[in-house]
Design an enzyme around this catalytic site. Structure first.
Site, PDB file in Angstrom:
ATOM      1  N   HIS A  31       0.738  -1.032   0.366  1.00 34.87           N
ATOM      2  CA  HIS A  31       0.353   0.084   0.028  1.00 34.87           C
ATOM      3  C   HIS A  31       1.142   1.566  -0.236  1.00 34.87           C
ATOM      4  O   HIS A  31       0.981   2.610  -0.019  1.00 34.87           O
ATOM      5  CB  HIS A  31      -1.196  -0.149   1.080  1.00 34.87           C
ATOM      6  CG  HIS A  31      -1.929  -1.066   0.502  1.00 34.87           C
ATOM      7  ND1 HIS A  31      -2.033  -2.271   2.035  1.00 34.87           N
ATOM      8  CD2 HIS A  31      -3.651  -0.431   0.091  1.00 34.87           C
ATOM      9  CE1 HIS A  31      -3.479  -2.604   1.460  1.00 34.87           C
ATOM     10  NE2 HIS A  31      -3.740  -2.363   0.657  1.00 34.87           N
ATOM     11  N   GLY A  32       2.090   0.876   0.941  1.00 34.13           N
ATOM     12  CA  GLY A  32       3.183   2.207   0.442  1.00 34.13           C
ATOM     13  C   GLY A  32       3.905   2.210   1.252  1.00 34.13           C
ATOM     14  O   GLY A  32       4.430   1.228   1.818  1.00 34.13           O
TER      15      GLY A  32
END
Lengths: 489, 103
Positions: A327-328
């Site tokens: 997701h990051g």
């Protein structure tokens, strides 16, 4: 191009008409759909069309090389190169800034100030989704689950088909490619099903998710200290609902649009917020990503043998951790993934321990529970499981939504202070959050059944339902169009 | 013609008939789908003409968008004079009064 816009409506009417006019001619139909998909993607930023084409070319060439390689070793080399190239593209756009920032920090802490080649990298929308589809194509050929496509047109269209291009569902080549070469058919129920899903998706996104975002979640997460505990409790439940409505809303529109063009996508969300265990929740949440992670990440970690015991727990944990990191590159996402990994493992351990103890204590003389006792036990177990799964999901979502760990700790501190006034958690907000959760307890095939039941609804009826739904959403929804949350991933 | 050939011919004819029926159903559903979308556009043009003016005004400025803004404004005024724009306004008013309810 965003789905809930007038631009998309015009675009879709044109594509629908053009593609069905060419229904007798498979190749030109594919060309039209490919051109439409590239236009759809280029409408956001035309410079990234080259990236989309590059990704498709890499996977097409990898497919050909796999088919031509005869030895197992050669096939293995090709699949490794293919997967690494896909991941390199994803990694560059997604983690370049993070690694450069981290390297600069390390060098500074060592007293070595350096001008590193900093580039302002824009994350191309949907890069994860088309990369995942590319990887699944290459790996499935390697695993002999599919054959490589003969025409590059098929693969380019598979990678870029606009309904699923920017936020999924992640369509498998084995499911989609055969549809490209079948006669295009639009059944009675597919028309109704398509419109119903588009209406449902628009409502989830433009009404539920948007109101929750602007009226509750965004202000509370921006400055948690300014709000009371009730607002913070409400906002963390609401955020779970917002992510669900935002993401599943996009999937609904994508599946509905594909159905109207004559293609079937599998269900991507199956009432996850009604799940009675965390395992079931993840089996029903973004099913195409969960199964992708299972088939290509978990299976890669596990190897050819079936897992059990601590090895399985370790791999479940690692899969969730890497899912979080996907997701990051931020600690909030890492902790979110780790938290889910730990809770999934704990849930499995506790359940297996409970069954072992129950088995060990059972004797032949045991009297079975009366129907009333068995029913009560069933109800208690059902709701206890739901409460556990829903709360793990919504509490972990605080990490997911917060911009940094400082905000997370402030949020939890204020949430458990049990103080302050109720400001944003209005009756309306409670109604839409509770309503969105409550409808998840309806049977899972409501849309399919409704489409079957009203499959012969006439054009005017369908048009009126579509028009009234759009008018109500337009008249009652918040102003503007918020971007979909998962575009950033 | 022997029995096998007759059966094969019947199967081909049945498949052909099924295909023709499928084609007819598809053609009818394309008309139904497209018609439904066009009905929705007309319905919204009548009852939510304000949405078209907002859309036109948000377009990048050029000769075409200037013309579109002017056309959308004229259309909106026409719908306003006919009292049709009040439908969306009334719905919104009722909805907001419910939404703004406090504890």
């Amino acid at each position: 191009m965003l789905f809930p816009t007038f631009d998309f409506a015009i675009f879709f009417v044109i594509v629908f008409t053009a593609s069905w006019l060419l229904r007798e001619r498979a190749q030109p139909r594919k060309v039209i759909l490919l051109a439409a998909s590239y236009f759809f993607y280029g409408y956001w930023d035309y410079r990234f069309l080259a990236l989309l084409a590059l990704s498709s070319t890499i996977n097409y060439i990898a497919g050909i090389c796999l088919a031509r390689s005869e030895s197992k070793q050669a096939k293995k080399r090709v699949v490794i190169v293919g997967v690494v190239l896909n991941l390199a593209i994803l990694g560059f756009f997604k983690y370049y800034g993070f690694f450069l920032d981290s390297l600069t920090d390390i060098l500074l802490s060592l007293g070595l100030e350096r001008d590193l080649p900093f580039l302002e990298i824009i994350l191309p929308i949907g890069i994860s989704f088309f990369t995942f589809q590319g990887i699944s194509y290459v790996v499935d050929i390697y695993r002999r689950q599919i054959k490589p496509v003969e025409s590059p047109l098929d693969l380019f269209l598979y990678i870029s088909f606009f309904p699923q291009l920017v936020a999924g569902p992640i369509v498998r080549a084995s499911h989609f490619l055969p549809q490209l070469n079948q006669r295009s058919v639009l059944t009675n129920s597919a028309v109704v099903f398509g419109f119903l899903l588009i209406i449902s998706g628009l409502f989830k996104k433009t009404f539920v998710a948007h109101y929750i975002a602007v009226d509750l979640v965004d202000p509370v997460f921006f400055d948690p200290e300014s709000y009371g505990s009730v607002d913070l409790w409400g906002a963390h439940y609401a955020y779970a609902v917002q992510v669900y409505c935002d993401f599943s809303g996009y999937s609904d529109i994508a599946i509905g649009a594909a159905a109207l063009l004559g293609y079937q996508f599998k269900k991507n969300f199956d009432r996850p917020l009604a799940a009675t265990s965390l395992v079931v929740l993840w089996q029903r949440w973004h099913i195409s990503l969960s199964t992708w992670l299972r088939d290509y990440l978990y299976r890669a970690l596990r190897g050819p043998k079936r897992d059990s015991g601590w090895r399985m727990h370790k791999n479940v944990f690692l899969t969730m951790l890497l899912g979080g990191l996907w997701h990051g590159a931020a600690w909030t996402f890492v902790i979110w993934g780790a938290l889910h990994g730990v809770m999934l493992v704990l849930e499995r351990i506790v359940k297996s321990y409970y069954h072992d103890v129950k088995k060990a204590r059972a004797t032949p003389d045991d009297v079975p529970d009366s129907p009333a006792v068995a029913r009560t036990k069933g109800i208690v177990s059902y709701w206890a499981g739901w409460l556990f799964a829903f709360h793990v999901f919504s509490l972990a979502a605080v990490f997911f939504r917060s911009p940094d760990l400082t905000t997370v700790w402030t949020y939890f501190g204020q949430m458990f202070a049990f103080a302050g006034e109720v400001e944003l958690m209005t009756p309306f907000m409670l109604l839409i959050v509770a309503g969105a959760v409550a409808v998840q307890f309806l049977p899972g095939n409501v849309f399919e059944r409704t489409a079957e039941r009203f499959q012969n609804a006439g054009m005017v009826t369908l048009g009126a339902v579509l028009a009234i739904s759009l008018l109500l959403m337009e008249a009652t929804g918040p102003e503007g169009v918020a971007p979909f949350i998962y575009f950033q991933f | 013609m022997n029995q096998k050939q007759t059966e094969s011919l019947e199967e081909t004819e049945a498949a052909e008939a099924a295909r023709r029926e499928e084609d007819a159903t598809t053609a009818s559903n394309i008309r139904r789908g497209l018609g439904a979308m066009l009905i929705a556009v007309v319905f919204l043009a009548l009852l939510n003409s304000n949405g078209f003016t907002t859309y036109a005004r948000d377009l990048p400025g050029n000769a075409f968008s200037d013309w579109l803004v002017s056309a959308a404004d004229q259309w909106n005024e026409l719908m306003d004079a006919a009292g049709l724009t009040s439908v969306a306004d009334d719905i919104r008013e009722v909805f907001l009064s419910l939404k703004d309810t406090e504890w």
